[in-house]
Design a protein around this motif. Sequence first.
Motif, PDB file in Angstrom:
ATOM      1  N   ALA A   1      -9.254  10.259  17.410  1.00  0.00           N
ATOM      2  CA  ALA A   1      -9.149   9.508  18.667  1.00  0.00           C
ATOM      3  C   ALA A   1      -9.894  10.242  19.745  1.00  0.00           C
ATOM      4  CB  ALA A   1      -7.682   9.343  19.074  1.00  0.00           C
TER       5      ALA A   1
ATOM      6  N   THR B   1       2.338   2.332  11.146  1.00  0.00           N
ATOM      7  CA  THR B   1       1.328   1.453  10.557  1.00  0.00           C
ATOM      8  C   THR B   1       1.850   0.027  10.469  1.00  0.00           C
ATOM      9  OG1 THR B   1       0.420   3.289   9.250  1.00  0.00           O
ATOM     10  CG2 THR B   1      -0.145   1.054   8.551  1.00  0.00           C
TER      11      THR B   1
ATOM     12  N   TYR C   1       1.918  -1.327  14.242  1.00  0.00           N
ATOM     13  CA  TYR C   1       0.666  -1.494  14.976  1.00  0.00           C
ATOM     14  C   TYR C   1      -0.514  -1.933  14.113  1.00  0.00           C
ATOM     15  CZ  TYR C   1       3.148   1.011  18.668  1.00  0.00           C
ATOM     16  OH  TYR C   1       4.059   1.387  19.618  1.00  0.00           O
ATOM     17  N   GLY C   2      -0.400  -1.746  12.810  1.00  0.00           N
ATOM     18  CA  GLY C   2      -1.507  -2.074  11.929  1.00  0.00           C
ATOM     19  C   GLY C   2      -2.365  -0.857  11.654  1.00  0.00           C
ATOM     20  N   GLN C   3      -3.007  -0.856  10.497  1.00  0.00           N
ATOM     21  CA  GLN C   3      -3.831   0.273  10.086  1.00  0.00           C
ATOM     22  C   GLN C   3      -4.934   0.591  11.098  1.00  0.00           C
ATOM     23  OE1 GLN C   3      -3.446   1.866   6.940  1.00  0.00           O
ATOM     24  NE2 GLN C   3      -4.955   3.381   7.573  1.00  0.00           N
ATOM     25  N   ASP C   4      -5.523  -0.427  11.678  1.00  0.00           N
ATOM     26  CA  ASP C   4      -6.650  -0.226  12.586  1.00  0.00           C
ATOM     27  C   ASP C   4      -6.243   0.303  13.962  1.00  0.00           C
ATOM     28  OD1 ASP C   4      -8.338  -1.147  10.608  1.00  0.00           O
ATOM     29  OD2 ASP C   4      -8.340  -3.217  11.350  1.00  0.00           O
ATOM     30  N   ARG C   5      -4.962   0.156  14.313  1.00  0.00           N
ATOM     31  CA  ARG C   5      -4.533   0.545  15.658  1.00  0.00           C
ATOM     32  C   ARG C   5      -3.526   1.693  15.671  1.00  0.00           C
ATOM     33  NH1 ARG C   5      -2.494  -4.131  19.290  1.00  0.00           N
ATOM     34  NH2 ARG C   5      -2.674  -2.397  20.775  1.00  0.00           N
ATOM     35  N   ILE C   6      -3.248   2.255  14.519  1.00  0.00           N
ATOM     36  CA  ILE C   6      -2.213   3.299  14.465  1.00  0.00           C
ATOM     37  C   ILE C   6      -2.582   4.515  15.298  1.00  0.00           C
ATOM     38  CG2 ILE C   6      -3.179   4.280  12.357  1.00  0.00           C
ATOM     39  CD1 ILE C   6      -0.363   5.132  11.586  1.00  0.00           C
TER      40      ILE C   6
ATOM     41  N   GLU D   1      -3.778   4.626  18.209  1.00  0.00           N
ATOM     42  CA  GLU D   1      -3.501   4.446  19.629  1.00  0.00           C
ATOM     43  C   GLU D   1      -2.168   5.048  20.067  1.00  0.00           C
ATOM     44  OE1 GLU D   1      -4.111   0.376  20.693  1.00  0.00           O
ATOM     45  OE2 GLU D   1      -6.045   0.263  19.649  1.00  0.00           O
TER      46      GLU D   1
END
Length: 206
Positions: free
Chosen positions: A11, A148, A151-156, A158
């Motif tokens: 990040a 996960t 928020y989902g794999q793509d947004r974890i 954040e």
Amino acid sequence: MHRRTALSVSAALLVAAPLLTACAGEARPGTAAVVGGERIATSALQAQVKDVRAAQDRSPQAAQLIGASAGLERAKLNSMIQSLVLRKAAADAGLTVSTKEIEDARKADVQRTGGEKQFQEMVLQQASIAPGQIDDAIRDRLIVSKLTDKYGQDRIIEPIAAAAKALGVEVNPRYGSWDAAKIQLTGGKTPWILQKTTPQTAPQGA
């Protein structure tokens, strides 16, 4: 044969965390890092390292295990810092991990690896985790799984990045420096301990 799949975490934080220094510019004695005002004592870090080395010494592959974990002290500090960040991320998200969830996850891992002894040996070999450190590592893995799911794999990344930034991380320079972009210590290979365990995947690395 077991296969490991790591969850890559990176990040871009706005400001890098300052080094852990006292007013005179010297590292605070006896402190490895400070995370969110919580001090990680050098003695606590060394105790974790000692536990791993003791477990490695008991292994038939002692020399190989010790040789493959030359950067153990930094790796353990990295894991200790990241655990605090994960707890903060979970709390901010309203997520908890119960003792029963940890117990159930461990039982499943033990079953997949053919027994408690085999499981402990695998975790020690693959992740340099002593038997007494396994439950904490499983807790962190479960937190990642719940984050996960939420928020989902793509947004974890954040919520984890936000938690790290809110806490602030100060590191004693002798252990390297805190990489705000990757949310980990620099100066050696200290990958995130975040891994999912499936019947074909080895237990997480811490």
